[in-house]
Design a protein around this motif. Structure first.
Motif, short mmCIF file in Angstrom:
data_model
loop_
_atom_site.label_atom_id
_atom_site.label_comp_id
_atom_site.label_asym_id
_atom_site.label_seq_id
_atom_site.Cartn_x
_atom_site.Cartn_y
_atom_site.Cartn_z
N MET A 13 0.83 -1.20 0.00
CA MET A 13 0.00 0.00 0.00
C MET A 13 0.87 1.26 0.00
SD MET A 13 -2.76 -1.54 2.72
CE MET A 13 -3.81 -0.13 2.94
N ARG A 14 1.93 1.26 0.78
CA ARG A 14 2.82 2.42 0.83
C ARG A 14 3.48 2.66 -0.53
NH1 ARG A 14 3.50 0.41 6.06
NH2 ARG A 14 5.18 -0.98 5.45
N GLU A 15 3.89 1.58 -1.20
CA GLU A 15 4.52 1.72 -2.52
C GLU A 15 3.53 2.27 -3.55
OE1 GLU A 15 7.19 -0.93 -4.20
OE2 GLU A 15 8.28 -1.28 -2.33
N LEU A 16 2.29 1.77 -3.51
CA LEU A 16 1.27 2.29 -4.44
C LEU A 16 0.98 3.76 -4.14
CD1 LEU A 16 -1.19 -0.75 -4.58
CD2 LEU A 16 0.31 0.06 -6.42
N ASP A 17 0.92 4.12 -2.87
CA ASP A 17 0.70 5.52 -2.50
C ASP A 17 1.82 6.41 -3.05
OD1 ASP A 17 -1.61 4.87 -1.10
OD2 ASP A 17 -0.64 4.91 0.87
N ARG A 18 3.08 5.99 -2.87
CA ARG A 18 4.22 6.76 -3.36
C ARG A 18 4.17 6.94 -4.87
NH1 ARG A 18 7.25 4.45 0.93
NH2 ARG A 18 7.73 2.57 -0.24
N ILE A 21 -0.70 5.50 -7.47
CA ILE A 21 -1.60 4.54 -8.11
C ILE A 21 -2.80 4.30 -7.19
CG2 ILE A 21 -1.85 2.16 -8.94
CD1 ILE A 21 1.15 2.29 -9.69
N ALA A 22 -3.98 4.53 -7.74
CA ALA A 22 -5.21 4.37 -6.95
C ALA A 22 -5.52 2.89 -6.73
CB ALA A 22 -6.38 5.02 -7.69
N TYR A 23 -6.04 2.61 -5.55
CA TYR A 23 -6.45 1.24 -5.21
C TYR A 23 -7.56 1.32 -4.17
CZ TYR A 23 -3.47 2.02 -1.11
OH TYR A 23 -2.90 2.54 0.03
N VAL A 24 -8.30 0.23 -4.07
CA VAL A 24 -9.36 0.11 -3.06
C VAL A 24 -8.97 -1.04 -2.16
CG1 VAL A 24 -11.81 -0.39 -2.68
CG2 VAL A 24 -11.10 0.98 -4.66
N VAL A 25 -9.11 -0.84 -0.85
CA VAL A 25 -8.75 -1.87 0.14
C VAL A 25 -9.99 -2.67 0.50
CG1 VAL A 25 -7.86 -2.27 2.47
CG2 VAL A 25 -6.93 -0.41 1.08
N HIS A 26 -9.83 -3.99 0.56
CA HIS A 26 -10.90 -4.89 1.02
C HIS A 26 -10.33 -5.74 2.15
CE1 HIS A 26 -13.50 -3.96 -2.38
NE2 HIS A 26 -12.44 -4.05 -3.16
N GLU A 27 -10.93 -5.62 3.33
CA GLU A 27 -10.52 -6.44 4.46
C GLU A 27 -11.53 -7.56 4.65
OE1 GLU A 27 -8.08 -5.19 8.23
OE2 GLU A 27 -9.67 -3.74 7.83
#
Length: 165
Positions: A13-18, A21-27
């Motif tokens: 997630m940190r690498e995508l943020d840097r 790149i948009a993403y959606v989290v599913h827990e």
């Protein structure tokens, strides 16, 4: 009214943020037993098409080089096709005992993003049929949904036919 708890950021997630790149989290709070098709159960629980939910398998060539393969959770990796696509003579799955030391991720939480070091990566070509695919978020029970083309570009992956069938 209680606020919904945000999941702790993983390396992926940190690498995508840097990278922006948009993403959606599913827990997924349910059982995370990896011995019985965790990815497929997570897809079923979320109502997602299992063909759009991808697992990450790590392979090793006779030379000791590693290749990362991402394929739909309901499919089986064709090691011969993957080896040919990677330009290797053959491939075999990395032994489970070596997975965390090689990638930094545990079984059921392995993702092509943010491994200890970058490896050649293959993504099953059918990923291109979807606007977004699901991959592990770097921890069991945590999924990320993102654009497969952006994922491939970010990790330097190639699309190839790597499943049995």
């Amino acid at each position: 009214m209680a606020r919904k708890r945000r999941p702790e950021k993983t390396n992926a997630m940190r690498e995508l943020d840097r990278a922006g790149i948009a993403y959606v989290v599913h827990e997924h709070a349910g059982e995370t037993d990896v011995s019985r098709g965790l990815g497929l159960r997570m897809a079923e629980e979320s109502g997602a098409d299992p063909q759009s939910q991808f697992k990450t398998l790590v392979c090793v060539a006779p030379s000791g080089d590693h290749v990362v393969c991402c394929l739909p959770v309901a499919e089986e990796l064709d090691l011969k096709k993957a080896a040919a696509a990677a330009g290797e003579k053959s491939l075999e799955l990395v032994p489970m005992r070596d997975l965390e030391a090689t990638t930094g991720y545990v079984r059921g939480g392995c993702t092509p993003i943010g491994m200890k070091r970058p490896f050649p990566t293959l993504i099953e070509e059918t990923a291109q049929l979807f606007e977004a695919i699901g991959i592990s978020g770097g921890r069991r029970g945590l999924g990320l949904e993102l654009d497969p083309l952006k994922l491939a570009s970010f990790v330097g992956a190639r699309f190839a036919d790597i499943v049995r069938g």
